[in-house]
Design a protein around this motif. Sequence first.
Motif, short mmCIF file in Angstrom:
data_model
loop_
_atom_site.label_atom_id
_atom_site.label_comp_id
_atom_site.label_asym_id
_atom_site.label_seq_id
_atom_site.Cartn_x
_atom_site.Cartn_y
_atom_site.Cartn_z
N ALA A 105 0.72 -1.23 0.18
CA ALA A 105 0.05 0.02 0.21
C ALA A 105 0.94 1.26 0.01
O ALA A 105 0.56 2.30 -0.61
N GLY A 106 1.87 1.16 0.69
CA GLY A 106 2.92 2.39 0.58
C GLY A 106 3.66 2.74 -0.82
O GLY A 106 3.75 3.64 -1.07
N ARG A 107 3.86 1.59 -1.47
CA ARG A 107 4.40 1.87 -2.63
C ARG A 107 3.43 2.04 -3.66
O ARG A 107 3.48 2.98 -4.62
N TYR A 108 2.45 1.55 -3.95
CA TYR A 108 1.28 1.39 -4.75
C TYR A 108 0.20 2.65 -4.47
O TYR A 108 -0.36 3.14 -5.64
N GLY A 109 -0.20 2.86 -3.43
CA GLY A 109 -1.16 3.99 -2.85
C GLY A 109 -2.62 3.24 -3.04
O GLY A 109 -2.68 1.89 -3.21
N THR A 110 -3.57 3.99 -2.89
CA THR A 110 -4.96 3.38 -3.00
C THR A 110 -5.09 3.58 -4.65
O THR A 110 -4.99 4.77 -5.22
N MET A 111 -5.76 2.52 -5.02
CA MET A 111 -5.88 2.57 -6.83
C MET A 111 -7.27 2.87 -7.09
O MET A 111 -8.32 2.57 -6.48
N VAL A 112 -7.49 4.04 -7.82
CA VAL A 112 -8.92 4.35 -8.23
C VAL A 112 -8.95 3.89 -9.68
O VAL A 112 -8.18 4.28 -10.54
N TYR A 113 -10.16 3.18 -9.95
CA TYR A 113 -10.23 2.77 -11.61
C TYR A 113 -11.82 3.50 -11.81
O TYR A 113 -12.63 3.28 -11.04
N VAL A 114 -11.57 4.15 -13.11
CA VAL A 114 -12.95 4.81 -13.41
C VAL A 114 -13.38 3.86 -14.88
O VAL A 114 -12.21 4.01 -15.80
N ARG A 115 -14.54 3.34 -14.98
CA ARG A 115 -14.88 2.72 -16.10
C ARG A 115 -14.91 3.70 -17.56
O ARG A 115 -15.10 4.92 -17.44
N CYS A 116 -14.21 3.11 -18.41
CA CYS A 116 -14.29 4.13 -19.84
C CYS A 116 -15.41 3.96 -20.32
O CYS A 116 -15.90 2.94 -20.44
N PRO A 117 -15.82 5.09 -21.22
CA PRO A 117 -16.88 4.93 -22.15
C PRO A 117 -16.72 4.10 -23.24
O PRO A 117 -15.74 3.81 -23.60
#
Length: 159
Positions: A147-159
């Motif tokens: 978690a310290g290296r990658y952080g919190t991942m945010v995925y947003v669906r592409c249109p």
Amino acid sequence: MNPCHRFLRFAVIAAAASLVAACASSSAPPPVAAPAAPQFTSPITAQQVVGKWGLAAYHRPEDASRTEAQARQGCRQPYVISAGPSGGFMMYLADQSQPSEVVSKQILPGPTYIGLPDEPPGAETDREVVRFDGQVMVLKWVDPEVAGRYGTMVYVRCP
């Protein structure tokens, strides 16, 4: 009859009687059943996550909304989540160059995780689902070092 033979016969009969009595009165203890592993549910289906996603990550909670906007821009080079061969979906685990089949998993009323299907929810390789509404998925790694290296991942669906 010889007293030795009579004694020997009596000893054999007594021994046989004891064995029969012991077998009749003792019952084998019931087998000890191993505690059942808790069954987890899969609240997020593969069909809900398969597709193209913009991806970005943040380390500070105050960066969450800005990061979501950056993830939308990531649709130019989307992160592709495909269906897995066993009903899950394919995602990269930390530090892996090949995707692995993962599932969503939860033991009610606990949090939902995404990770390997043969590990319990909350395993070190899992990601906790912070948010999922079908269009935005926010995942936080369980392993603090990852978690310290990658952080919190945010995925947003592409249109």
